[in-house]
Design a protein around this motif. Structure first.
Motif, PDB file in Angstrom:
ATOM      1  N   GLN A   7       0.770  -1.240   0.000  1.00 49.69           N
ATOM      2  CA  GLN A   7       0.000   0.000   0.000  1.00 49.69           C
ATOM      3  C   GLN A   7       0.806   1.298   0.000  1.00 49.69           C
ATOM      4  OE1 GLN A   7      -0.656   2.336   2.675  1.00 49.69           O
ATOM      5  NE2 GLN A   7      -2.021   3.486   1.335  1.00 49.69           N
ATOM      6  N   PRO A   8       1.912   1.412   0.726  1.00 51.74           N
ATOM      7  CA  PRO A   8       2.604   2.709   0.723  1.00 51.74           C
ATOM      8  C   PRO A   8       3.082   3.167  -0.655  1.00 51.74           C
ATOM      9  CG  PRO A   8       3.316   1.404   2.594  1.00 51.74           C
ATOM     10  CD  PRO A   8       2.492   0.497   1.712  1.00 51.74           C
ATOM     11  N   CYS A   9       3.171   2.271  -1.615  1.00 56.62           N
ATOM     12  CA  CYS A   9       3.615   2.633  -2.965  1.00 56.62           C
ATOM     13  C   CYS A   9       2.489   3.225  -3.812  1.00 56.62           C
ATOM     14  CB  CYS A   9       4.192   1.408  -3.669  1.00 56.62           C
ATOM     15  SG  CYS A   9       4.885   1.740  -5.308  1.00 56.62           S
ATOM     16  N   VAL A  10       1.255   2.937  -3.460  1.00 62.13           N
ATOM     17  CA  VAL A  10       0.124   3.383  -4.273  1.00 62.13           C
ATOM     18  C   VAL A  10       0.133   4.904  -4.399  1.00 62.13           C
ATOM     19  CG1 VAL A  10      -2.396   3.455  -4.486  1.00 62.13           C
ATOM     20  CG2 VAL A  10      -1.268   1.367  -3.674  1.00 62.13           C
ATOM     21  N   ASP A  11       0.094   5.382  -5.627  1.00 57.61           N
ATOM     22  CA  ASP A  11       0.100   6.805  -5.980  1.00 57.61           C
ATOM     23  C   ASP A  11       1.383   7.528  -5.571  1.00 57.61           C
ATOM     24  OD1 ASP A  11      -2.442   6.680  -7.186  1.00 57.61           O
ATOM     25  OD2 ASP A  11      -3.409   6.884  -5.235  1.00 57.61           O
ATOM     26  N   LEU A  12       2.458   6.778  -5.315  1.00 60.03           N
ATOM     27  CA  LEU A  12       3.740   7.389  -4.976  1.00 60.03           C
ATOM     28  C   LEU A  12       4.791   7.046  -6.036  1.00 60.03           C
ATOM     29  CD1 LEU A  12       5.479   9.019  -2.964  1.00 60.03           C
ATOM     30  CD2 LEU A  12       6.075   6.848  -1.920  1.00 60.03           C
ATOM     31  N   GLY A  29       3.000   0.288 -13.059  1.00 56.95           N
ATOM     32  CA  GLY A  29       1.610   0.394 -13.491  1.00 56.95           C
ATOM     33  C   GLY A  29       1.182   1.851 -13.374  1.00 56.95           C
ATOM     34  N   ASN A  30      -0.087   2.118 -13.532  1.00 59.44           N
ATOM     35  CA  ASN A  30      -0.581   3.489 -13.445  1.00 59.44           C
ATOM     36  C   ASN A  30      -0.441   4.082 -12.044  1.00 59.44           C
ATOM     37  OD1 ASN A  30      -1.350   3.892 -16.127  1.00 59.44           O
ATOM     38  ND2 ASN A  30      -3.297   2.856 -15.803  1.00 59.44           N
ATOM     39  N   ARG A  31      -0.742   3.282 -11.012  1.00 57.20           N
ATOM     40  CA  ARG A  31      -0.786   3.826  -9.650  1.00 57.20           C
ATOM     41  C   ARG A  31       0.260   3.272  -8.705  1.00 57.20           C
ATOM     42  NH1 ARG A  31      -6.608   3.919  -7.221  1.00 57.20           N
ATOM     43  NH2 ARG A  31      -5.478   5.212  -5.720  1.00 57.20           N
ATOM     44  N   MET A  32       0.898   2.176  -9.066  1.00 56.11           N
ATOM     45  CA  MET A  32       1.944   1.616  -8.203  1.00 56.11           C
ATOM     46  C   MET A  32       2.894   0.758  -9.011  1.00 56.11           C
ATOM     47  SD  MET A  32       0.244  -1.444  -5.869  1.00 56.11           S
ATOM     48  CE  MET A  32       1.699  -2.454  -5.637  1.00 56.11           C
ATOM     49  N   LEU A  33       3.946   0.292  -8.350  1.00 57.47           N
ATOM     50  CA  LEU A  33       4.921  -0.603  -8.959  1.00 57.47           C
ATOM     51  C   LEU A  33       4.583  -2.032  -8.570  1.00 57.47           C
ATOM     52  CD1 LEU A  33       8.061   1.512  -8.042  1.00 57.47           C
ATOM     53  CD2 LEU A  33       6.875   1.461 -10.238  1.00 57.47           C
ATOM     54  N   GLN A 104      -4.482   8.043  -2.926  1.00 57.02           N
ATOM     55  CA  GLN A 104      -3.627   8.135  -1.730  1.00 57.02           C
ATOM     56  C   GLN A 104      -2.875   9.451  -1.760  1.00 57.02           C
ATOM     57  OE1 GLN A 104      -3.639   5.191   0.414  1.00 57.02           O
ATOM     58  NE2 GLN A 104      -5.289   4.765  -1.013  1.00 57.02           N
ATOM     59  N   ILE A 105      -2.973  10.214  -0.710  1.00 57.21           N
ATOM     60  CA  ILE A 105      -2.248  11.478  -0.615  1.00 57.21           C
ATOM     61  C   ILE A 105      -0.997  11.234   0.199  1.00 57.21           C
ATOM     62  CG2 ILE A 105      -2.343  13.880   0.117  1.00 57.21           C
ATOM     63  CD1 ILE A 105      -4.345  13.132  -2.123  1.00 57.21           C
ATOM     64  N   HIS A 106       0.167  11.560  -0.370  1.00 54.85           N
ATOM     65  CA  HIS A 106       1.440  11.344   0.325  1.00 54.85           C
ATOM     66  C   HIS A 106       2.046  12.692   0.674  1.00 54.85           C
ATOM     67  CE1 HIS A 106       1.701   7.028  -0.512  1.00 54.85           C
ATOM     68  NE2 HIS A 106       1.120   7.310  -1.669  1.00 54.85           N
TER      69      HIS A 106
END
Length: 109
Positions: A7-12, A29-33, A104-106
């Motif tokens: 999860q911490p990778c999503v949108d980062l 991918g579009n939102r994560m690795l 996800q806002i980082h």
């Protein structure tokens, strides 16, 4: 066994792990690795360089993120084993589980 991106990778998508991977098995991918389970050689080089601690050895993935193992594996169902992420570039998709997550806002590090 393989490594899993959670999860911490999503949108980062920091990409430090991609640069560190000696076998080029981390795909974007579009939102994560995603780590290709058949191409990963379990060297662990990716884990310590991840700035958000999103990478886990399969058996060490926290319980709340166990679904990310399936997301990493199933991401490659229709891709097969491309044999290297760098030649693929960004893949215009995500696993359905990831695609359905809220944005996800980082915070900046």
């Amino acid at each position: 066994m393989t490594y899993v991106i959670a999860q911490p990778c999503v949108d980062l998508k920091d990409l430090a792990c991609v640069e560190e991977c000696p076998v080029d098995c981390i795909y974007e991918g579009n939102r994560m690795l995603y780590i290709h389970p058949d191409e990963c050689v379990d060297c662990g080089a990716c884990e310590p360089v991840c700035p958000v601690e999103a990478i886990y050895y399969e058996d060490d993935t926290p319980e709340q993120w166990k679904d990310y193992y399936t997301a990493n594996v199933d991401f490659f169902t229709d891709l097969g084993s491309p044999g290297g992420a760098s030649k693929m570039g960004k893949i215009d998709k995500d696993h359905q589980f990831i695609a359905a997550l809220p944005l996800q806002i980082h915070e900046e590090h």
